[in-house]
Design an enzyme around this catalytic site. Structure first.
Site, mmCIF file in Angstrom:
data_model
loop_
_atom_site.group_PDB
_atom_site.id
_atom_site.type_symbol
_atom_site.label_atom_id
_atom_site.label_comp_id
_atom_site.label_asym_id
_atom_site.label_seq_id
_atom_site.Cartn_x
_atom_site.Cartn_y
_atom_site.Cartn_z
ATOM 1 N N CYS A 103 0.819 -1.222 0.000
ATOM 2 C CA CYS A 103 0.000 0.000 0.000
ATOM 3 C C CYS A 103 0.850 1.268 0.000
ATOM 4 O O CYS A 103 0.546 2.232 -0.714
ATOM 5 C CB CYS A 103 -0.942 -0.018 1.193
ATOM 6 S SG CYS A 103 -0.099 -0.365 2.758
ATOM 7 N N HIS A 140 -2.882 6.665 4.431
ATOM 8 C CA HIS A 140 -1.448 6.917 4.624
ATOM 9 C C HIS A 140 -1.099 8.313 4.092
ATOM 10 O O HIS A 140 -1.635 8.743 3.065
ATOM 11 C CB HIS A 140 -0.606 5.932 3.812
ATOM 12 C CG HIS A 140 -0.626 4.514 4.299
ATOM 13 N ND1 HIS A 140 -1.152 4.121 5.512
ATOM 14 C CD2 HIS A 140 -0.124 3.387 3.714
ATOM 15 C CE1 HIS A 140 -0.988 2.810 5.641
ATOM 16 N NE2 HIS A 140 -0.374 2.344 4.570
#
Ligand code: A2P
Length: 351
Positions: free
Chosen positions: A144, A258
């Site tokens: 990711c 994130h």
């Protein structure tokens, strides 16, 4: 066991449309997002089958107005399955993906199990879609943090090759799964109520804290597993084995998006305005770069969004040659960092 990645009988595209699709790890943080993304993008389906561990057998999940009962994964799961979306960790992928391929399914695996196998494509569709065609049964969905860092770097790299990148991440709980997200919520509640909360899933107190990523550090390099994944996967996805890249991965108390600070050195001089122009119309990105209002990418705004937000684009003043830039990005870890990227790959497999 034959290598599933070199199965010569596997056709590059799905053998049937609409396909029978199985989600392996359907009860997890990414698995549940896969259901949502398939529904939202109206992915053509003959049938959707859901699997998890024995613990979750019998769980009912809603999909397109129906209830689907989750079954326990086993060796006979894959009979009649055309596409298997795996999001159940590397161990489960290693154990079951070969069986799926033997049954004629194409596997898109969200774990690290096959990512660095030279025979397995590692794909971000906006960057290296042509890689999909060379699969032999398994396609790997990248890490990711790698996806979210590389998506905004690609439009720059394409025009002015990046020679060196320094990346610092601010990573959400979701990357460690649904149990880590629950731990963040529970630990925060406990701290606010003045109760002790011994960490269960993550190794350190998570509420009102941050810590170096919870993967083992390789004593030979000093880099942890997450950092090593970003480095290796960046080189593979960009097809740039010589790319010089350093990464520091930090877990922050954010639920599911994130953020990252990216500093890059290009081959030729590059200005912030040039970078903004390259990024403003690139697929999968949204420019959030309003210095007047001090408004830049934030996890709270990236959450639930398909696009990775990119901004704070400025010259890196530490490089007087004018070849270096600094940027800040935020992207939903469960969407572009995982489920959305996997479904975008799947869409390109439809006959
Ligand atoms: P379960 O919910 O039954 O544990 P997350 O990344 O959010 O932790 O989710 C991991 C997903 O992978 C969950 O759906 C989990 O199911 C599933 N899973 C974990 N281990 C196995 C296994 N051995 N077989 C099948 N599914 C598994």
């Amino acid at each position: 066991m034959p290598s599933p990645s070199t199965n010569p009988r596997q056709a590059p595209r799905l053998r049937r449309s609409p396909p029978v699709v199985a989600i392996i790890g359907a009860t997890g943080a990414v698995g549940r997002e896969l259901l949502g993304v398939l529904e939202r993008r109206e992915f053509p389906l003959a049938e959707l089958r859901l699997y998890a561990s024995q613990r979750s057998a019998g769980t009912v999940l809603p999909f397109r107005g129906n209830d689907i009962t989750v079954a326990a994964l086993n060796d006979s799961t894959f009979a009649g399955v055309d596409l298997a979306l795996f999001s159940a960790g590397a161990k489960t992928a290693r154990q079951y993906a070969p069986a799926a391929v033997r049954h004629g399914a194409v596997v898109i695996d969200n774990s690290s199990a096959f990512r660095m196998d030279p025979a397995v494509p590692l794909v971000v569709p906006e960057i290296n879609p042509d890689e999909i065609a060379r699969h032999s049964g398994i396609i790997a969905n990248p890490n990711c943090a790698a996806i979210i860092a590389l998506l905004p770097l690609w439009p720059l790299h394409r025009r002015n090759p990046i020679r060196r990148a320094i990346i610092a991440t601010y990573q959400a709980a979701s990357g460690a799964g649904a149990t880590a997200m629950a731990e963040l919520r529970e630990a925060t509640r406990a701290v606010l109520e003045g109760r002790a909360y011994p960490p269960r899933v993550l190794p350190h107190p998570y509420a009102f804290n941050l810590f170096s990523h919870d993967t083992p550090v390789d004593p030979a390099t000093g880099y942890n597993d997450e950092e090593t994944k970003v480095i290796n996967e960046a080189r593979k996805i960009f097809g740039a084995p010589e790319l010089r890249i350093g990464v520091t991965c930090i877990r922050v108390p954010v639920l599911r998006a994130h953020a990252m600070a990216l500093t890059i050195e290009c081959e030729h001089p590059i200005t912030a305005d040039q970078a903004r122009a390259f990024l403003s119309d690139a697929p999968g990105l949204r420019l959030v770069d309003d210095a007047e209002r001090n408004r830049f990418p934030m996890p709270s705004e990236a959450t639930g969004q398909d696009e990775v937000l990119v901004g704070r684009i400025r010259q890196d003043l530490s490089d007087p040659s004018g070849r270096s830039l600094a940027l800040f990005v935020a992207g939903d870890q469960l969407l572009k960092g995982a489920a959305l990227n996997a479904v975008q790959i799947a869409e390109r497999l439809l006959p």
